[in-house]
Design an enzyme around this catalytic site. Sequence first.
Site, PDB file in Angstrom:
ATOM      1  N   CYS A   1      -0.870   3.714  -6.542  1.00 41.91           N
ATOM      2  CA  CYS A   1      -1.748   3.090  -5.555  1.00 41.91           C
ATOM      3  C   CYS A   1      -1.887   1.657  -6.037  1.00 41.91           C
ATOM      4  O   CYS A   1      -2.120   1.425  -7.237  1.00 41.91           O
ATOM      5  CB  CYS A   1      -3.107   3.790  -5.547  1.00 41.91           C
ATOM      6  SG  CYS A   1      -4.378   2.864  -4.656  1.00 41.91           S
TER       7      CYS A   1
ATOM      8  N   CYS B   1       0.858  -1.182   0.000  1.00 43.87           N
ATOM      9  CA  CYS B   1       0.000   0.000   0.000  1.00 43.87           C
ATOM     10  C   CYS B   1       0.895   1.234   0.000  1.00 43.87           C
ATOM     11  O   CYS B   1       1.678   1.424   0.943  1.00 43.87           O
ATOM     12  CB  CYS B   1      -0.868  -0.034   1.262  1.00 43.87           C
ATOM     13  SG  CYS B   1      -1.850   1.449   1.490  1.00 43.87           S
TER      14      CYS B   1
HETATM   15  N1  DGL Z   1      -4.003   0.419  -2.017  1.00 43.94           N
HETATM   16  C1  DGL Z   1      -3.636   1.570  -1.318  1.00 43.94           C
HETATM   17  C2  DGL Z   1      -2.441   2.292  -1.881  1.00 43.94           C
HETATM   18  O1  DGL Z   1      -1.606   1.691  -2.516  1.00 43.94           O
HETATM   19  C3  DGL Z   1      -4.633   2.421  -0.571  1.00 43.94           C
HETATM   20  C4  DGL Z   1      -6.025   2.601  -1.051  1.00 43.94           C
HETATM   21  C5  DGL Z   1      -6.888   3.242   0.021  1.00 43.94           C
HETATM   22  O2  DGL Z   1      -7.287   2.524   0.946  1.00 43.94           O
HETATM   23  O3  DGL Z   1      -7.132   4.451  -0.047  1.00 43.94           O
HETATM   24  O4  DGL Z   1      -2.261   3.448  -1.697  1.00 43.94           O
END
Ligand code: DGL
Length: 263
Positions: free
Chosen positions: A184, A72
């Site tokens: 993301c 993430c």
């Molecule tokens: N998948 C996440 C990222 O890489 C976060 C998405 C979220 O929960 O806002 O930033």
Amino acid sequence: MANILVFDSGMGGLSVYREIRQSLPNHNYYYCFDNANFPYGELSEPALIQACVGLVSRMVAQLAIDLVVIACNTASTLALPALRSALSIPVVGVVPAIKPAATLTRNGCIGLLATPGTVARPYTHELIAQFAPGKRVLLKGTTELVIEAEQKLAGKAVDMALLQTVLADWLTGEERPDTLVLGCTHFPLLDSEIQDLMPGCRLVDSGAAVAKRVSHLLASHDMTESVGTPQAHAYCTRLDDEAKKLTAPLQAWGLSTLTEVMG
Ligand code: DGL
């Protein structure tokens, strides 16, 4: 055989898990998503650090984890120092692929598509200053597309009109990126839809680089693959009706069970 924890707020980390598992299939994988606090991109920084450190530390202890991947960008660009000081095992983070994008761009214009949290982070701005000097980096923070990726994974159709609206100024504006950083981990799940709207634009993410880093760390810690049947299971922080619907899609990704994390 190592026990590897891959962590995200939702389904996005699967894009990283896919890369790691493809190159290192003979380890045990635990995919944990913090759906009780989703979306991370909208959380305050103290709340995000607290949620991540508490949950990941608990999972590491309960499952005898050998290596953690914070799949993430929103969490990694903020909470890696706190996670590393709380844990005594290797912690691999995922941060926007600004560096490769800066070498790939031909017109000098890079788009960074990430969460509102990630585009606001000083860490992200330092990455840009360090690795993309002299390039034009256009930032776009969107939670709508994070939700869209979640829905796609749950089997719903992607709203292309929404995607078009979010990306509008990069499709027709004066400054059009020729290289797009999917900053993301949810966005590689929408790569074909994004590519359809931006043909000719190169999409870059950090998944393969993370898999390489994991492989290197496992080797340097003598955690080699061994024969036996590797396990892969998913955990969430709230097993409500919505989450239960993810059981079948997660099985399609090789994660055989979905369980709520114990208190
Ligand atoms: N998948 C996440 C990222 O890489 C976060 C998405 C979220 O929960 O806002 O930033």
